[in-house]
Design an enzyme around this catalytic site. Structure first.
Site, PDB file in Angstrom:
ATOM      1  N   TYR A  49       0.850  -1.193   0.000  1.00  0.00           N
ATOM      2  CA  TYR A  49       0.000   0.000   0.000  1.00  0.00           C
ATOM      3  C   TYR A  49       0.882   1.239   0.000  1.00  0.00           C
ATOM      4  O   TYR A  49       1.884   1.287   0.719  1.00  0.00           O
ATOM      5  CB  TYR A  49      -0.899   0.031   1.247  1.00  0.00           C
ATOM      6  CG  TYR A  49      -2.345  -0.096   0.874  1.00  0.00           C
ATOM      7  CD1 TYR A  49      -2.918   0.800  -0.040  1.00  0.00           C
ATOM      8  CD2 TYR A  49      -3.144  -1.098   1.398  1.00  0.00           C
ATOM      9  CE1 TYR A  49      -4.244   0.675  -0.410  1.00  0.00           C
ATOM     10  CE2 TYR A  49      -4.466  -1.220   1.028  1.00  0.00           C
ATOM     11  CZ  TYR A  49      -5.013  -0.328   0.119  1.00  0.00           C
ATOM     12  OH  TYR A  49      -6.315  -0.444  -0.256  1.00  0.00           O
ATOM     13  N   GLU A  51      -0.545   4.858  -0.492  1.00  0.00           N
ATOM     14  CA  GLU A  51      -1.332   6.059  -0.778  1.00  0.00           C
ATOM     15  C   GLU A  51      -0.470   7.301  -0.561  1.00  0.00           C
ATOM     16  O   GLU A  51       0.260   7.395   0.421  1.00  0.00           O
ATOM     17  CB  GLU A  51      -2.573   6.092   0.105  1.00  0.00           C
ATOM     18  CG  GLU A  51      -3.629   5.119  -0.396  1.00  0.00           C
ATOM     19  CD  GLU A  51      -4.834   5.007   0.512  1.00  0.00           C
ATOM     20  OE1 GLU A  51      -5.043   5.883   1.352  1.00  0.00           O
ATOM     21  OE2 GLU A  51      -5.558   4.010   0.360  1.00  0.00           O
ATOM     22  N   ASP A 195      -5.823  13.663 -25.543  1.00  0.00           N
ATOM     23  CA  ASP A 195      -5.852  12.261 -25.097  1.00  0.00           C
ATOM     24  C   ASP A 195      -5.099  11.444 -26.143  1.00  0.00           C
ATOM     25  O   ASP A 195      -5.599  11.204 -27.238  1.00  0.00           O
ATOM     26  CB  ASP A 195      -7.317  11.822 -24.978  1.00  0.00           C
ATOM     27  CG  ASP A 195      -7.463  10.395 -24.487  1.00  0.00           C
ATOM     28  OD1 ASP A 195      -6.486   9.624 -24.584  1.00  0.00           O
ATOM     29  OD2 ASP A 195      -8.565  10.046 -24.018  1.00  0.00           O
ATOM     30  N   THR A 221      -3.198   6.096 -22.014  1.00  0.00           N
ATOM     31  CA  THR A 221      -3.060   4.798 -21.379  1.00  0.00           C
ATOM     32  C   THR A 221      -1.620   4.374 -21.650  1.00  0.00           C
ATOM     33  O   THR A 221      -0.922   4.975 -22.478  1.00  0.00           O
ATOM     34  CB  THR A 221      -4.027   3.750 -21.969  1.00  0.00           C
ATOM     35  OG1 THR A 221      -3.896   3.760 -23.375  1.00  0.00           O
ATOM     36  CG2 THR A 221      -5.459   4.047 -21.577  1.00  0.00           C
ATOM     37  N   LYS A 224      -1.347   0.607 -24.956  1.00  0.00           N
ATOM     38  CA  LYS A 224      -1.707   0.477 -26.379  1.00  0.00           C
ATOM     39  C   LYS A 224      -0.412   0.492 -27.190  1.00  0.00           C
ATOM     40  O   LYS A 224       0.405  -0.398 -27.024  1.00  0.00           O
ATOM     41  CB  LYS A 224      -2.713   1.564 -26.759  1.00  0.00           C
ATOM     42  CG  LYS A 224      -4.031   1.416 -25.985  1.00  0.00           C
ATOM     43  CD  LYS A 224      -5.103   2.361 -26.462  1.00  0.00           C
ATOM     44  CE  LYS A 224      -6.427   2.128 -25.756  1.00  0.00           C
ATOM     45  NZ  LYS A 224      -6.610   2.975 -24.578  1.00  0.00           N
ATOM     46  N   ARG A 230      -1.281  -2.432 -18.398  1.00  0.00           N
ATOM     47  CA  ARG A 230      -2.587  -1.769 -18.474  1.00  0.00           C
ATOM     48  C   ARG A 230      -2.661  -0.667 -17.423  1.00  0.00           C
ATOM     49  O   ARG A 230      -2.540  -0.937 -16.227  1.00  0.00           O
ATOM     50  CB  ARG A 230      -3.660  -2.827 -18.218  1.00  0.00           C
ATOM     51  CG  ARG A 230      -5.069  -2.429 -18.476  1.00  0.00           C
ATOM     52  CD  ARG A 230      -5.927  -3.660 -18.651  1.00  0.00           C
ATOM     53  NE  ARG A 230      -5.563  -4.340 -19.889  1.00  0.00           N
ATOM     54  CZ  ARG A 230      -6.006  -3.992 -21.084  1.00  0.00           C
ATOM     55  NH1 ARG A 230      -6.862  -3.000 -21.225  1.00  0.00           N
ATOM     56  NH2 ARG A 230      -5.610  -4.632 -22.172  1.00  0.00           N
TER      57      ARG A 230
HETATM   58  N1  DSN Z   1     -11.178   0.678 -25.198  1.00  0.00           N
HETATM   59  C1  DSN Z   1     -10.200   1.535 -25.812  1.00  0.00           C
HETATM   60  C2  DSN Z   1     -10.083   1.283 -27.255  1.00  0.00           C
HETATM   61  O1  DSN Z   1     -10.322   0.165 -27.644  1.00  0.00           O
HETATM   62  O2  DSN Z   1      -9.768   2.173 -28.009  1.00  0.00           O
HETATM   63  C3  DSN Z   1     -10.434   2.930 -25.505  1.00  0.00           C
HETATM   64  O3  DSN Z   1     -10.595   3.035 -24.139  1.00  0.00           O
END
Ligand code: DSN
Length: 410
Positions: A49, A51, A195, A221, A224, A230
């Site tokens: 933990y 925080e 984004d 994120t 990707k 993730r």
């Molecule tokens: N779920 C993602 C995507 O597939 O683009 C976006 O959050």
């Protein structure tokens, strides 16, 4: 050990490993992490933990966690040339939420891309917190070209005077002109949120311009094109550091996922290598070839092509819906997702399109010549959708082909 204690879960895991190995994953938001990232995310950092932030934790025993988080933040700043980074968001949605909560009040106006054109749930869609709390208005791509029309966006911004403009997309296949968005935002005195969840890896490799010097806030994120674990990430100007950090914790999150933060740190280091740059170039090359090969076979692509890692196929001229296309392809081992096309007459649960991308198959080592084969299998599947014997043959070929590529890249 796992096999003996919990055969139920163990067997499902085995099956998922086989599924990942034996299929061709064309979902542009998915990827497969390196062995190093996989290992650290599965490490004992999950036990801790923490925080708070380095040196300001609510728990004892955080000396090593502090080191990890500091390194992750430093690497994120270096990688993206950012003044500040927060590596704690559990996801892209929470990264966006933290930005909105930092500078907006309920009822404030957000201007973002509509979901059919490629916007994300958290860009003001009604069923999402962003659409429930804020007054979301949208710009779309041009109906004829499928491209962003910056003059039109400027007009909407001047008319609506939003508090924040959101740019960035989950399915736009062309270069986004962040500088133009910045100029528009300045003109109307709005914040700019970029984004970059989908294109973060491309930005690192200089295959897409970066919004970092323009936007007050950049969210992403990490799983990707960036090919990390993730999770989410916020980059911001130093003037917003306190606001963002305190909005993540205590604002909207509790304990950070330290094992994931460690994974992010490792992924950021990987993203600084020449190998990563080469990988990103290959993603884009593969994507262009796959897109062109489908066009040659009569497929209609939104905006007529791609500059990045993905594209959306409008399936209407093939007389199937996105949902049908997704299911047909899945049946032969080609994994895609149904996707709205701009101004789609069908609902999101059906759609008229499918979205295709190359980050995952490129991680597995597939090259341009493989894209020709994949395009051929996609076309053959859709053309012969009622001929089970042909589909069976394609299924076998896909399985044999996919299984030759590793799912645990170095
Ligand atoms: N779920 C993602 C995507 O597939 O683009 C976006 O959050």
């Amino acid at each position: 050990m796992m096999k003996k204690f919990d055969p139920e879960i163990y067997n499902i895991l085995r099956k998922e490993i086989e599924r990942q190995r034996n299929t061709i994953d064309l979902i542009p938001s998915e990827n497969i992490v390196s062995k190093n990232v996989l290992k650290i995310v599965g490490s004992i950092f999950t036990n801790k933990y923490a925080e708070g932030y380095p040196n300001k934790r609510y728990y004892g025993g955080c000396e090593y966690v502090d080191m990890v988080e500091r390194i992750a933040v430093e690497r994120a700043c270096k990688l993206f040339n950012s003044e500040h980074a927060n590596v704690q968001p559990h996801s892209g949605s929470q990264a966006n939420m933290a930005v909105y909560f930092s500078v907006l009040k309920p009822g404030d106006k957000i201007l973002a891309m509509d979901i059919g054109s490629g916007g994300h749930l958290t860009h003001g869609v009604k069923v999402n917190f962003s659409g429930m709390l804020y007054n979301a208005i949208f710009y779309s791509v041009d109906r004829d070209t499928g491209l962003l029309n910056y003059e039109n966006i400027r007009k909407i911004a001047n008319r609506e005077k939003p508090k924040i403009i959101v740019c960035g997309s989950s399915s736009y296949s062309r270069i986004i002109d962040f500088e133009k968005f910045y100029q528009i935002a300045k003109e109307v005195n709005a914040y700019l949120l970029a984004d970059i969840a989908h294109i973060a890896g491309l930005i690192v490799a200089n295959l897409h311009p970066s919004p970092v010097k323009y936007a007050e806030f950049v969210t992403s994120t990490t799983h990707k094109t960036l090919r990390g674990p993730r999770g989410g990430l916020i980059l911001c100007k130093k003037d917003f550091k306190e606001k963002i950090d305190s909005m993540i914790i205590p604002g909207i999150q509790g304990g950070p996922l330290v094992h994931v933060i460690a994974g992010k740190a490792v992924a950021f280091k990987e993203a600084m290598t020449k190998k990563f740059i080469k990988y990103q170039n290959q993603i884009v090359e593969n994507c262009k070839v796959l897109c062109d090969e489908l066009k040659k076979r009569g497929y209609k692509i939104i905006s007529d092509g791609t500059d990045n890692h993905l594209f959306v196929v409008d399936l209407r001229n093939k007389n199937i819906t996105g949902l049908e296309g997704q299911k047909l392809l899945e049946n032969v081992g080609i994994i895609t997702n149904k996707n709205l096309i701009p101004f789609d007459p069908l609902p999101p649960s059906i759609t008229s399109g499918i979205r295709i991308g190359t980050p995952c198959i490129t991680s597995r080592g597939m090259k341009k010549s493989d894209m020709v084969k994949i395009a051929e299998w996609i076309d053959e599947t859709i053309k012969n959708r009622e001929k089970e014997n042909i589909l069976k043959d394609i299924r076998k070929k896909v399985r044999r082909f996919a299984s030759e590529f590793p799912i645990y890249p170095e």
